[in-house]
Enzyme design. Structure first.
Site, PDB file in Angstrom:
ATOM      1  N   GLU A 289       0.823  -1.206   0.000  1.00 12.24           N
ATOM      2  CA  GLU A 289       0.000   0.000   0.000  1.00 12.24           C
ATOM      3  C   GLU A 289       0.865   1.267   0.000  1.00 12.24           C
ATOM      4  OE1 GLU A 289      -4.296  -0.463   1.753  1.00 12.24           O
ATOM      5  OE2 GLU A 289      -3.133   0.738   3.139  1.00 12.24           O
ATOM      6  N   HIS A 310       7.712 -26.899  -1.517  1.00 10.13           N
ATOM      7  CA  HIS A 310       7.060 -28.022  -2.190  1.00 10.13           C
ATOM      8  C   HIS A 310       5.827 -27.572  -2.965  1.00 10.13           C
ATOM      9  CE1 HIS A 310       9.558 -31.095  -0.146  1.00 10.13           C
ATOM     10  NE2 HIS A 310       9.708 -30.097   0.716  1.00 10.13           N
ATOM     11  N   LYS A 424     -13.857   1.005  -3.640  1.00 13.29           N
ATOM     12  CA  LYS A 424     -14.882   1.453  -2.677  1.00 13.29           C
ATOM     13  C   LYS A 424     -16.005   2.187  -3.401  1.00 13.29           C
ATOM     14  CE  LYS A 424     -11.913   2.053   1.364  1.00 13.29           C
ATOM     15  NZ  LYS A 424     -11.336   3.037   2.260  1.00 13.29           N
TER      16      LYS A 424
HETATM   17  O1  PA5 Z   1      -3.090   1.788   5.923  1.00 14.02           O
HETATM   18  C1  PA5 Z   1      -4.204   2.268   5.830  1.00 14.02           C
HETATM   19  O2  PA5 Z   1      -4.418   3.474   6.017  1.00 14.02           O
HETATM   20  C2  PA5 Z   1      -5.395   1.400   5.506  1.00 14.02           C
HETATM   21  O3  PA5 Z   1      -5.028   0.089   5.271  1.00 14.02           O
HETATM   22  C3  PA5 Z   1      -6.403   1.449   6.645  1.00 14.02           C
HETATM   23  O4  PA5 Z   1      -5.804   0.983   7.808  1.00 14.02           O
HETATM   24  C4  PA5 Z   1      -7.634   0.593   6.316  1.00 14.02           C
HETATM   25  O5  PA5 Z   1      -8.191   0.973   5.101  1.00 14.02           O
HETATM   26  C5  PA5 Z   1      -8.686   0.763   7.426  1.00 14.02           C
HETATM   27  O6  PA5 Z   1      -9.024   2.113   7.558  1.00 14.02           O
HETATM   28  P1  PA5 Z   1      -9.790   2.643   8.830  1.00 14.02           P
HETATM   29  O7  PA5 Z   1      -8.928   2.445  10.019  1.00 14.02           O
HETATM   30  O8  PA5 Z   1     -10.060   4.075   8.550  1.00 14.02           O
HETATM   31  O9  PA5 Z   1     -11.055   1.833   8.945  1.00 14.02           O
END
Ligand code: PA5
Length: 460
Positions: A289, A310, A424
């Site tokens: 990410e 394996h 989303k």
């Molecule tokens: O790293 C990030 O910002 C995301 O992976 C969030 O942690 C994830 O989308 C969850 O978001 P939130 O804590 O707002 O529900």
């Protein structure tokens, strides 16, 4: 010497070593940006100084609440997704018994931790409902934005069950909310209902938040010594503080970058401990990410050896050569289990009789490493003394530091995730969220063209 060590002997021949030093001034500049609290352009660098500056009062509250939950709950339901759950899960699986949930209560001592809100599987959710029936439980809902759909749905479902079981007042007492200090639906709810809350600092993004209440509360409830977690992170903070190419977090980041320049676009994080799979998932999210944007980045995947030797071992050895490996190697074994000697020796294993499993594992590590290097797969190793809370804290900080450096080396902002929004928006439109009407029509038309039968049956 640092608490963990980094060895890139088996990667050296795959990149130009002169570049390593030549890029030092860039590393230096990025380091200054990361450490300069006033240059907080992205607003997401609170994790850099966190092991030193974390709120001691909040920390004490985490321990107090964890203790209460241990006393009144058989299960803690942790609701969250992405950075709001992966770190806690990584620690809990890595630091406890592999079969913790099968241990009797006396041996386990602390509540079961069940994670929900990271999937929309009706099978999974209804099975969680099944196991909660005769259990005392509490909820820790974790969301920085307070609006993420999957955990919000799970919270709605399990909150209702909590109320049915305990009544409104007690259900509120058993609901612990970890969210932003001021913003979001969860903050609003907590203000209305008076739940106990924990803060996700606004300068720490989801995937960099495991050392806040996001990770620490579930860890503490499970019995992990969070003082040790923070002590390990603090040692990492001190040891990885130098703006130099001797800093192992920056070495790791730089070698990844140089290997990528040589066409190695996939990183395989390898561990030899089955209870490190969730840690690998946490690492995967952190790098995936943070780095995968602007058509850049290394694709992070993980494997557990020898299990996966394996399955995908063949591909690693003889498949496409766009891969490099990073091994996390645990140097100390917990139990000295040996291979027994057998007079009849039908399986012909007496040549290793009395050798420990740990020694055999070490030979597998060396054997696989050399074979893969011979197969043109560069290999780096992170040596970890042992799997404990201290090392967990250290590793988290090491990877966060390396990841931020790596993102900037790739010229991307390692703290945002604009690409996650695309799915989303589609999901909101397809679910009929007000405001997404036009997009809904467009998407349904597209779906109809691709899979007419499926859409037709869903729309009827
Ligand atoms: O790293 C990030 O910002 C995301 O992976 C969030 O942690 C994830 O989308 C969850 O978001 P939130 O804590 O707002 O529900």
């Amino acid at each position: 010497m640092t608490h963990i060590t980094f060895d890139y002997t088996h990667a050296k021949s795959f990149f130009d070593e002169n570049r390593f030093q030549a890029e030092a001034s860039r590393v230096h500049a990025i380091h200054q940006t990361l450490h300069d609290r006033h240059a907080d352009v992205e607003g997401y660098k609170g994790w850099v100084h966190l092991p030193h500056t974390y709120e001691r009062e909040e920390f004490t509250k985490i321990k107090r609440v964890a203790n209460n939950i241990q006393n009144d709950s058989d299960v803690l339901l942790v609701i969250g997704v992405g950075g709001s759950y992966l770190g806690a899960r990584a620690a809990i699986e890595m630091l406890h018994h592999n079969f913790r949930d099968l241990l009797c209560e006396e041996a386990r001592k602390t509540p079961h931790i069940i994670f929900v809100g990271h999937n929309m599987s009706s099978t999974y959710i209804s099975q969680v409902k099944d196991v909660l029936q005769d259990k005392d439980f509490s909820i820790n809902v974790i969301s920085k934005s307070g609006t993420t759909t999957e955990p919000a749905i799970a919270f709605r479902i399990f909150k209702e069950i909590l109320i049915e079981k305990y009544g409104v007042k007690e259900a509120r007492r058993r609901t612990y909310i970890t969210t932003d200090k001021e913003k979001g639906a969860l903050r609003k709810l907590a203000e209305e209902e008076g739940n106990e809350t924990f803060i996700i600092p606004n300068d720490i993004g989801g995937r960099y938040s495991v050392l806040t209440a996001v990770g620490l509360l579930p860890m503490a409830v499970s019995g992990i010594d969070i003082d040790q977690v923070m002590a390990g992170a603090h040692q990492a903070f001190e040891e990885l503080h130098e703006a130099s190419m001797d800093n192992i977090a920056y070495q790791y980041a730089m070698i990844r970058y140089l290997l990528h320049e040589e066409g190695k676009t996939v990183e395989l994080l390898v561990n030899y401990e089955p209870n490190m799979q969730s840690f690998s998932k946490w690492w995967q999210q952190l790098f995936g990410e943070s780095e995968g944007k602007n058509k850049q980045g290394i694709f992070p995947v993980y494997a557990t050896f020898p299990t996966d030797l394996h399955s995908i071992g063949q591909y690693i050895q003889d498949g496409r050569k766009d891969l490099f490996e990073t091994i996390i190697q645990i140097d100390e074994s917990v139990e000295q289990i040996t291979v027994p000697y057998q007079e009849e020796n039908i399986d012909e294993l007496n040549y290793i009789a009395d050798k420990t499993i740990h020694t055999i594992n070490e030979k597998i590590v060396s054997g696989a490493t050399l074979a893969h290097v011979d197969g043109d797969i560069p290999n780096m190793a992170i040596h970890v003394p042992k799997l404990d809370a201290y090392t967990f804290g250290y590793l988290v900080y090491f990877f966060q530091k390396a990841c931020a450096m790596s993102g900037y080396l790739h010229n991307v902002n390692p703290f945002d995730q604009p690409g996650v929004e695309a799915y989303k928006k589609n999901m909101f439109a397809l679910l009929g969220k007000p405001g997404f009407e036009q997009q809904k029509e467009m998407l349904e038309k597209r779906l109809k063209e691709f899979v007419p039968q499926l859409v037709a049956s869903k729309m009827n």
